[in-house]
Design a protein around this motif. Structure first.
Motif, mmCIF file in Angstrom:
data_model
loop_
_atom_site.group_PDB
_atom_site.id
_atom_site.type_symbol
_atom_site.label_atom_id
_atom_site.label_comp_id
_atom_site.label_asym_id
_atom_site.label_seq_id
_atom_site.Cartn_x
_atom_site.Cartn_y
_atom_site.Cartn_z
ATOM 1 N N GLU A 1 -0.102 -6.165 -9.083
ATOM 2 C CA GLU A 1 0.229 -4.756 -8.298
ATOM 3 C C GLU A 1 0.615 -4.993 -7.246
ATOM 4 O O GLU A 1 1.399 -3.663 -6.248
ATOM 5 C CB GLU A 1 -1.658 -5.058 -7.133
ATOM 6 N N LEU A 2 0.757 -5.917 -6.748
ATOM 7 C CA LEU A 2 2.009 -6.355 -5.523
ATOM 8 C C LEU A 2 3.420 -6.474 -6.277
ATOM 9 O O LEU A 2 4.643 -6.170 -5.434
ATOM 10 C CB LEU A 2 1.471 -8.498 -5.309
ATOM 11 N N VAL A 3 3.539 -7.003 -7.369
ATOM 12 C CA VAL A 3 5.041 -6.225 -8.296
ATOM 13 C C VAL A 3 5.201 -4.855 -8.146
ATOM 14 O O VAL A 3 6.724 -4.343 -7.351
ATOM 15 C CB VAL A 3 5.364 -6.778 -9.799
ATOM 16 N N GLU A 4 4.484 -4.204 -8.222
ATOM 17 C CA GLU A 4 4.397 -2.441 -8.221
ATOM 18 C C GLU A 4 4.650 -2.213 -6.941
ATOM 19 O O GLU A 4 5.215 -0.758 -6.444
ATOM 20 C CB GLU A 4 2.948 -2.013 -8.760
ATOM 21 N N TYR A 5 4.026 -3.046 -5.713
ATOM 22 C CA TYR A 5 3.916 -1.890 -4.763
ATOM 23 C C TYR A 5 5.140 -2.949 -4.562
ATOM 24 O O TYR A 5 5.654 -1.398 -3.617
ATOM 25 C CB TYR A 5 3.017 -2.710 -3.717
ATOM 26 N N TYR A 6 5.758 -3.354 -4.415
ATOM 27 C CA TYR A 6 7.378 -4.171 -4.080
ATOM 28 C C TYR A 6 8.378 -3.106 -4.776
ATOM 29 O O TYR A 6 9.471 -3.541 -4.273
ATOM 30 C CB TYR A 6 7.481 -5.575 -3.417
ATOM 31 N N GLN A 7 8.054 -2.695 -5.378
ATOM 32 C CA GLN A 7 8.870 -2.580 -6.417
ATOM 33 C C GLN A 7 9.400 -3.423 -7.355
ATOM 34 O O GLN A 7 10.925 -3.036 -7.875
ATOM 35 C CB GLN A 7 9.932 -0.924 -6.443
ATOM 36 N N GLY A 8 9.229 -4.142 -7.597
ATOM 37 C CA GLY A 8 10.108 -5.379 -8.883
ATOM 38 C C GLY A 8 9.651 -7.040 -7.830
ATOM 39 O O GLY A 8 9.672 -6.601 -6.962
ATOM 40 N N TRP B 1 -0.949 -23.723 -2.326
ATOM 41 C CA TRP B 1 -0.305 -23.499 -1.120
ATOM 42 C C TRP B 1 0.622 -21.863 -1.224
ATOM 43 O O TRP B 1 -0.071 -20.706 -1.028
ATOM 44 C CB TRP B 1 0.425 -24.082 0.031
ATOM 45 N N ALA B 2 1.386 -21.107 -2.066
ATOM 46 C CA ALA B 2 1.830 -20.416 -3.120
ATOM 47 C C ALA B 2 0.898 -19.722 -3.353
ATOM 48 O O ALA B 2 1.470 -17.794 -2.987
ATOM 49 C CB ALA B 2 2.584 -20.812 -4.196
ATOM 50 N N ARG B 3 -0.429 -19.444 -3.691
ATOM 51 C CA ARG B 3 -1.510 -19.325 -4.815
ATOM 52 C C ARG B 3 -2.080 -17.640 -3.069
ATOM 53 O O ARG B 3 -2.382 -17.391 -2.764
ATOM 54 C CB ARG B 3 -2.338 -19.098 -5.029
ATOM 55 N N THR B 4 -2.144 -19.665 -1.927
ATOM 56 C CA THR B 4 -2.569 -18.741 -0.772
ATOM 57 C C THR B 4 -1.915 -17.136 -0.145
ATOM 58 O O THR B 4 -2.384 -16.316 0.901
ATOM 59 C CB THR B 4 -3.057 -19.612 0.338
ATOM 60 N N LYS B 5 -0.577 -17.755 -0.318
ATOM 61 C CA LYS B 5 0.674 -17.132 0.196
ATOM 62 C C LYS B 5 0.680 -15.458 -0.648
ATOM 63 O O LYS B 5 0.290 -14.391 0.566
ATOM 64 C CB LYS B 5 1.744 -17.622 0.579
ATOM 65 N N VAL B 6 0.574 -15.126 -1.618
ATOM 66 C CA VAL B 6 0.197 -14.152 -2.268
ATOM 67 C C VAL B 6 -1.092 -13.838 -2.312
ATOM 68 O O VAL B 6 -1.162 -12.426 -1.958
ATOM 69 C CB VAL B 6 0.440 -14.712 -4.383
ATOM 70 N N GLU B 7 -1.741 -14.125 -1.968
ATOM 71 C CA GLU B 7 -3.276 -14.182 -1.463
ATOM 72 C C GLU B 7 -3.239 -13.235 -0.016
ATOM 73 O O GLU B 7 -3.937 -12.211 0.031
ATOM 74 C CB GLU B 7 -4.884 -14.400 -1.765
ATOM 75 N N ASN B 8 -2.835 -13.347 0.585
ATOM 76 C CA ASN B 8 -3.033 -12.685 2.377
ATOM 77 C C ASN B 8 -1.618 -11.763 1.986
ATOM 78 O O ASN B 8 -2.094 -11.236 2.851
ATOM 79 C CB ASN B 8 -1.904 -14.079 3.206
ATOM 80 N N LEU B 9 -0.787 -12.347 1.537
ATOM 81 C CA LEU B 9 0.079 -11.166 1.131
ATOM 82 C C LEU B 9 -0.403 -9.539 0.966
ATOM 83 O O LEU B 9 -0.426 -8.327 0.955
ATOM 84 C CB LEU B 9 1.700 -11.123 0.450
ATOM 85 N N TYR B 10 -0.939 -9.744 -0.687
ATOM 86 C CA TYR B 10 -1.782 -8.707 -1.520
ATOM 87 C C TYR B 10 -2.965 -7.940 -0.112
ATOM 88 O O TYR B 10 -2.922 -7.285 -0.024
ATOM 89 C CB TYR B 10 -2.645 -9.621 -2.111
ATOM 90 N N LEU B 11 -4.021 -9.118 0.311
ATOM 91 C CA LEU B 11 -4.403 -8.187 1.666
ATOM 92 C C LEU B 11 -3.547 -7.377 2.731
ATOM 93 O O LEU B 11 -4.569 -6.374 3.172
ATOM 94 C CB LEU B 11 -5.110 -9.855 2.036
#
Length: 84
Positions: free
Chosen positions: A20-27, A58-68
């Motif tokens: 979903e993040l890759v789609e939202y940020y178009q790559g 720590w990287a997973r946390t960053k990804v989850e926070n960006l997703y939120l």
């Protein structure tokens, strides 16, 4: 009666979040601008990113926070569409 979790990450798989993040940020290029980690900037793929994120809290946390953050942005955008 079972209570529903209010956590938007509850029941959400890491691969679905990443896609979903890759789609939202178009790559991966624009996603890598948001979170500057090698798995997004150097020869990225969903599979290699998932391997890294599952091993690196720590990287997973960053990804989850960006997703939120993206979920909140989508909600705002939807609210503006409905008003206008």
């Amino acid at each position: 009666m079972e209570q529903q979790s209010k956590d938007p990450l509850h029941g959400k798989r890491l691969d679905a979040i990443l896609e979903e993040l890759v789609e939202y940020y178009q790559g991966f290029e624009r996603l890598g601008e948001q979170i500057n980690i090698k798995c997004f900037t150097d020869n990225p793929s969903i599979n290699s990113s998932l391997k890294f994120l599952r091993k690196t809290p720590w990287a997973r946390t960053k990804v989850e926070n960006l997703y939120l953050f993206v979920l909140r942005q989508k909600k705002r955008e939807e609210g503006k569409k409905n008003k206008g």
